[in-house]
Design a protein around this motif. Structure first.
Motif, PDB file in Angstrom:
ATOM      1  N   GLY A  56       0.768  -1.092   0.048  1.00 24.52           N
ATOM      2  CA  GLY A  56       0.014  -0.158   0.129  1.00 24.52           C
ATOM      3  C   GLY A  56       0.760   1.212   0.048  1.00 24.52           C
ATOM      4  O   GLY A  56       0.321   2.310  -0.035  1.00 24.52           O
ATOM      5  N   GLN A  57       2.015   1.149   0.053  1.00 21.44           N
ATOM      6  CA  GLN A  57       3.042   2.422   0.224  1.00 21.44           C
ATOM      7  C   GLN A  57       3.330   2.784  -1.391  1.00 21.44           C
ATOM      8  O   GLN A  57       3.462   2.404  -2.311  1.00 21.44           O
ATOM      9  CB  GLN A  57       4.250   2.077   0.732  1.00 21.44           C
ATOM     10  CG  GLN A  57       5.292   3.134   1.077  1.00 21.44           C
ATOM     11  CD  GLN A  57       6.578   2.587   1.732  1.00 21.44           C
ATOM     12  OE1 GLN A  57       7.139   1.545   1.199  1.00 21.44           O
ATOM     13  NE2 GLN A  57       6.808   3.411   2.835  1.00 21.44           N
ATOM     14  N   LEU A 120       7.841  -0.237 -15.188  1.00 21.53           N
ATOM     15  CA  LEU A 120       6.487   0.161 -14.835  1.00 21.53           C
ATOM     16  C   LEU A 120       5.343  -0.850 -14.875  1.00 21.53           C
ATOM     17  O   LEU A 120       4.503  -1.078 -13.938  1.00 21.53           O
ATOM     18  CB  LEU A 120       5.874   1.313 -15.533  1.00 21.53           C
ATOM     19  CG  LEU A 120       6.640   2.683 -15.246  1.00 21.53           C
ATOM     20  CD1 LEU A 120       6.230   3.737 -16.144  1.00 21.53           C
ATOM     21  CD2 LEU A 120       6.493   2.924 -13.741  1.00 21.53           C
ATOM     22  N   THR A 121       5.623  -1.633 -15.877  1.00 23.40           N
ATOM     23  CA  THR A 121       4.672  -2.866 -16.075  1.00 23.40           C
ATOM     24  C   THR A 121       4.914  -3.898 -14.960  1.00 23.40           C
ATOM     25  O   THR A 121       3.917  -4.477 -14.348  1.00 23.40           O
ATOM     26  CB  THR A 121       4.584  -3.568 -17.425  1.00 23.40           C
ATOM     27  OG1 THR A 121       4.183  -2.419 -18.469  1.00 23.40           O
ATOM     28  CG2 THR A 121       3.644  -4.780 -17.540  1.00 23.40           C
ATOM     29  N   TYR A 122       6.317  -3.965 -14.648  1.00 23.93           N
ATOM     30  CA  TYR A 122       6.730  -4.957 -13.584  1.00 23.93           C
ATOM     31  C   TYR A 122       6.160  -4.727 -12.332  1.00 23.93           C
ATOM     32  O   TYR A 122       5.848  -5.311 -11.356  1.00 23.93           O
ATOM     33  CB  TYR A 122       8.079  -5.031 -13.717  1.00 23.93           C
ATOM     34  CG  TYR A 122       8.919  -5.531 -12.352  1.00 23.93           C
ATOM     35  CD1 TYR A 122       9.024  -6.806 -12.078  1.00 23.93           C
ATOM     36  CD2 TYR A 122       9.309  -4.673 -11.446  1.00 23.93           C
ATOM     37  CE1 TYR A 122       9.386  -7.325 -10.984  1.00 23.93           C
ATOM     38  CE2 TYR A 122      10.035  -5.324 -10.414  1.00 23.93           C
ATOM     39  CZ  TYR A 122      10.056  -6.440  -9.939  1.00 23.93           C
ATOM     40  OH  TYR A 122      10.856  -6.679  -8.881  1.00 23.93           O
ATOM     41  N   LEU A 123       6.272  -3.157 -11.902  1.00 25.77           N
ATOM     42  CA  LEU A 123       5.783  -2.755 -10.842  1.00 25.77           C
ATOM     43  C   LEU A 123       4.324  -2.912 -10.467  1.00 25.77           C
ATOM     44  O   LEU A 123       3.881  -3.260  -9.385  1.00 25.77           O
ATOM     45  CB  LEU A 123       6.020  -1.265 -10.792  1.00 25.77           C
ATOM     46  CG  LEU A 123       7.642  -0.837 -10.501  1.00 25.77           C
ATOM     47  CD1 LEU A 123       7.688   0.654 -10.485  1.00 25.77           C
ATOM     48  CD2 LEU A 123       8.240  -1.575  -9.234  1.00 25.77           C
ATOM     49  N   ARG A 124       3.747  -2.640 -11.472  1.00 23.91           N
ATOM     50  CA  ARG A 124       1.987  -2.993 -11.297  1.00 23.91           C
ATOM     51  C   ARG A 124       1.677  -4.457 -11.112  1.00 23.91           C
ATOM     52  O   ARG A 124       0.925  -4.644 -10.511  1.00 23.91           O
ATOM     53  CB  ARG A 124       1.267  -2.457 -12.839  1.00 23.91           C
ATOM     54  CG  ARG A 124      -0.032  -2.736 -12.575  1.00 23.91           C
ATOM     55  CD  ARG A 124      -1.030  -2.010 -13.749  1.00 23.91           C
ATOM     56  NE  ARG A 124      -0.415  -2.451 -15.036  1.00 23.91           N
ATOM     57  CZ  ARG A 124      -1.068  -1.839 -16.253  1.00 23.91           C
ATOM     58  NH1 ARG A 124      -2.011  -0.942 -16.105  1.00 23.91           N
ATOM     59  NH2 ARG A 124      -0.632  -2.202 -17.527  1.00 23.91           N
ATOM     60  N   GLN A 125       2.388  -5.342 -11.742  1.00 22.96           N
ATOM     61  CA  GLN A 125       2.061  -6.372 -11.451  1.00 22.96           C
ATOM     62  C   GLN A 125       2.808  -7.070 -10.143  1.00 22.96           C
ATOM     63  O   GLN A 125       2.172  -8.154  -9.345  1.00 22.96           O
ATOM     64  CB  GLN A 125       2.845  -7.698 -12.650  1.00 22.96           C
ATOM     65  CG  GLN A 125       2.271  -7.505 -14.041  1.00 22.96           C
ATOM     66  CD  GLN A 125       3.256  -7.877 -15.195  1.00 22.96           C
ATOM     67  OE1 GLN A 125       4.216  -8.290 -14.976  1.00 22.96           O
ATOM     68  NE2 GLN A 125       2.338  -7.782 -16.353  1.00 22.96           N
ATOM     69  N   THR A 126       4.040  -6.710  -9.689  1.00 25.19           N
ATOM     70  CA  THR A 126       4.318  -7.259  -8.426  1.00 25.19           C
ATOM     71  C   THR A 126       3.749  -6.442  -7.301  1.00 25.19           C
ATOM     72  O   THR A 126       4.066  -7.101  -6.115  1.00 25.19           O
ATOM     73  CB  THR A 126       6.060  -6.665  -8.547  1.00 25.19           C
ATOM     74  OG1 THR A 126       6.415  -7.508  -9.724  1.00 25.19           O
ATOM     75  CG2 THR A 126       6.618  -7.585  -7.432  1.00 25.19           C
ATOM     76  N   TYR A 127       3.466  -5.150  -7.369  1.00 30.37           N
ATOM     77  CA  TYR A 127       2.882  -4.379  -6.159  1.00 30.37           C
ATOM     78  C   TYR A 127       1.537  -3.840  -6.699  1.00 30.37           C
ATOM     79  O   TYR A 127       1.429  -2.789  -6.939  1.00 30.37           O
ATOM     80  CB  TYR A 127       3.855  -3.405  -5.959  1.00 30.37           C
ATOM     81  CG  TYR A 127       5.422  -4.006  -5.619  1.00 30.37           C
ATOM     82  CD1 TYR A 127       5.585  -4.419  -4.313  1.00 30.37           C
ATOM     83  CD2 TYR A 127       6.410  -3.703  -6.576  1.00 30.37           C
ATOM     84  CE1 TYR A 127       7.009  -4.956  -4.133  1.00 30.37           C
ATOM     85  CE2 TYR A 127       7.551  -4.199  -6.049  1.00 30.37           C
ATOM     86  CZ  TYR A 127       7.957  -4.679  -5.041  1.00 30.37           C
ATOM     87  OH  TYR A 127       9.195  -5.366  -4.831  1.00 30.37           O
ATOM     88  N   PRO A 128       0.580  -4.792  -6.692  1.00 29.76           N
ATOM     89  CA  PRO A 128      -0.687  -4.195  -7.269  1.00 29.76           C
ATOM     90  C   PRO A 128      -1.549  -3.377  -6.410  1.00 29.76           C
ATOM     91  O   PRO A 128      -2.398  -2.738  -6.922  1.00 29.76           O
ATOM     92  CB  PRO A 128      -1.454  -5.694  -7.512  1.00 29.76           C
ATOM     93  CG  PRO A 128      -0.884  -6.442  -6.544  1.00 29.76           C
ATOM     94  CD  PRO A 128       0.478  -6.256  -6.562  1.00 29.76           C
ATOM     95  N   ASN A 129      -1.217  -3.290  -5.021  1.00 26.86           N
ATOM     96  CA  ASN A 129      -1.895  -2.519  -4.051  1.00 26.86           C
ATOM     97  C   ASN A 129      -0.879  -1.328  -3.843  1.00 26.86           C
ATOM     98  O   ASN A 129      -1.380  -0.411  -3.000  1.00 26.86           O
ATOM     99  CB  ASN A 129      -2.184  -3.216  -2.753  1.00 26.86           C
ATOM    100  CG  ASN A 129      -2.962  -4.472  -3.008  1.00 26.86           C
ATOM    101  OD1 ASN A 129      -3.940  -4.529  -3.715  1.00 26.86           O
ATOM    102  ND2 ASN A 129      -2.551  -5.707  -2.539  1.00 26.86           N
ATOM    103  N   ASN A 130       0.116  -1.009  -4.634  1.00 24.67           N
ATOM    104  CA  ASN A 130       0.879   0.319  -4.496  1.00 24.67           C
ATOM    105  C   ASN A 130       0.453   1.240  -5.479  1.00 24.67           C
ATOM    106  O   ASN A 130       0.762   1.020  -6.728  1.00 24.67           O
ATOM    107  CB  ASN A 130       2.276   0.083  -4.203  1.00 24.67           C
ATOM    108  CG  ASN A 130       2.575  -1.090  -3.261  1.00 24.67           C
ATOM    109  OD1 ASN A 130       2.109  -2.084  -3.179  1.00 24.67           O
ATOM    110  ND2 ASN A 130       3.468  -0.405  -2.074  1.00 24.67           N
ATOM    111  N   GLU A 131       0.032   2.428  -5.135  1.00 24.40           N
ATOM    112  CA  GLU A 131      -0.019   3.600  -6.248  1.00 24.40           C
ATOM    113  C   GLU A 131       1.475   3.971  -6.657  1.00 24.40           C
ATOM    114  O   GLU A 131       2.365   3.855  -6.166  1.00 24.40           O
ATOM    115  CB  GLU A 131      -0.649   4.544  -5.552  1.00 24.40           C
ATOM    116  CG  GLU A 131      -1.137   5.803  -6.555  1.00 24.40           C
ATOM    117  CD  GLU A 131      -1.822   6.900  -5.935  1.00 24.40           C
ATOM    118  OE1 GLU A 131      -2.496   7.758  -6.728  1.00 24.40           O
ATOM    119  OE2 GLU A 131      -1.998   6.902  -4.695  1.00 24.40           O
ATOM    120  N   ILE A 132       1.230   4.121  -8.001  1.00 21.91           N
ATOM    121  CA  ILE A 132       2.723   4.390  -8.701  1.00 21.91           C
ATOM    122  C   ILE A 132       2.791   5.763  -9.270  1.00 21.91           C
ATOM    123  O   ILE A 132       1.956   6.228 -10.015  1.00 21.91           O
ATOM    124  CB  ILE A 132       3.016   3.418  -9.749  1.00 21.91           C
ATOM    125  CG1 ILE A 132       3.284   2.000  -9.314  1.00 21.91           C
ATOM    126  CG2 ILE A 132       4.476   3.897 -10.466  1.00 21.91           C
ATOM    127  CD1 ILE A 132       3.192   1.060 -10.172  1.00 21.91           C
TER     128      ILE A 132
END
Length: 323
Positions: A56-57, A120-132
């Motif tokens: 969530g961070q 950024l795609t990796y971040l969305r898939q790895t941390y789905p509950n974190n806003e980017i």
């Protein structure tokens, strides 16, 4: 809106503002956590994290400038400011900029958005509950503008900030060949020529240069003409500049974006300043002073980095999880 920038009263000079961050901050503020990130084409880029993201961070991605890295004062300074805000920060080094030579002849440029998209795609898939969110500095700022326009229907990031972006690449290429700005050009080229020479020990050809040759490149234009353009499918440097400048695509951006420019930026001219009305989602900040990614305020006894105060403040008002 951001608080207006006011330089140290006796440090209004554009070159002094540009150089002060490197003079004031000679060592990074913290030791990052490093991670190698493999790209779809078999190459890699290195990541420098403030810490491992918590659930969530918010995650703030920083795209650095030409020949920049985590060691650049603005980079580790902004990351430290993000961490202080309670966020996780990460620098995505462009290919070959982390101190490790990348595997392919290919490098990076002001309009190369594929590597950013992969990360950024990796971040969305790895941390789905974190806003980017994303922050781009100088070349990284123009790249971020192009990225947000290229992927306007699915940008992944919820907001962004572009600091001193060279939105008219041709004008900036000409400007940096004039006056004292040639000192900055020479500084950047030393690193870029060294990387090119190292690549030529691994590859038979890089751009228009062949193994065994000693590249005698004296201007950034020559580098773009003989390396950047041919490596990335452009006819020449002018074709690259025309194709990748961010100024013409601002209307295509759909997320909140702050753009920070200084009128006295020694890397640029008035050509980078938008003259047409901008969409409501773009917050354009133009200061009389600040130099290139300088923006040092306060006093000589207590200098302060305005960017490290203003950018997190602006992002906080746009990030859902910070409200």
């Amino acid at each position: 809106m951001m608080t207006p920038f006011n330089p140290i009263p006796t440090a209004r000079n554009a070159h002094l503002q540009t150089l002060l961050p490197r003079l004031l901050r000679r060592q990074p503020l913290f030791a990052p956590i490093w991670q190698a990130f493999d790209l779809p084409d078999g190459d890699f880029v290195d990541l420098a994290w403030t810490h491992h993201p918590e659930v969530g961070q918010p995650i703030i991605v920083l795209f650095h400038g030409l020949a920049g890295s985590f060691d650049s004062p603005y980079a580790n300074g902004l990351l430290a400011a993000f961490k202080q805000q309670g966020w996780c920060g990460v620098v995505m080094h462009f290919r070959g900029c982390s101190g490790r030579l990348n595997r392919a002849p290919r490098t990076y440029h002001s309009g190369e958005t594929e590597d950013a998209r992969a990360f950024l795609t990796y971040l969305r898939q790895t941390y789905p509950n974190n806003e980017i969110a994303a922050v781009g500095v100088s070349l990284g700022g123009n790249m971020l503008v192009r990225y947000l326009a290229d992927y306007q229907h699915d940008p992944i990031v919820s907001c962004g900030c572009a600091i001193s972006p060279p939105l008219d690449l041709a004008a900036c290429s000409t400007r940096i060949q004039q006056g004292f700005s040639r000192v900055y050009q020479a500084y950047l080229l030393r690193s870029m020529r060294q990387t090119l020479s190292e690549k030529l020990t691994r590859h038979q050809k890089v751009g228009r240069w062949h193994a065994g040759e000693r590249p005698k490149i004296k201007t950034l234009f020559e580098f773009d003409q003989t390396v950047t353009a041919p490596l990335h499918g452009f006819d020449d440097a002018q074709h690259y500049y025309q194709s990748c400048s961010g100024l013409s695509v601002l209307d295509a951006i759909t997320v909140p974006l702050a753009i920070i420019h200084a009128k006295d930026d020694p890397f640029m001219t008035d050509a980078v300043i938008p003259t047409s009305p901008l969409p409501a989602n773009i917050d354009y900040q133009l200061s009389e002073h600040g130099g290139h990614v300088g923006f040092v305020t306060g006093s000589w006894r207590q200098p302060q980095f305005w960017l490290e105060q203003s950018v997190p403040h602006w992002l906080a008002s746009r990030l859902c999880s910070s409200r």
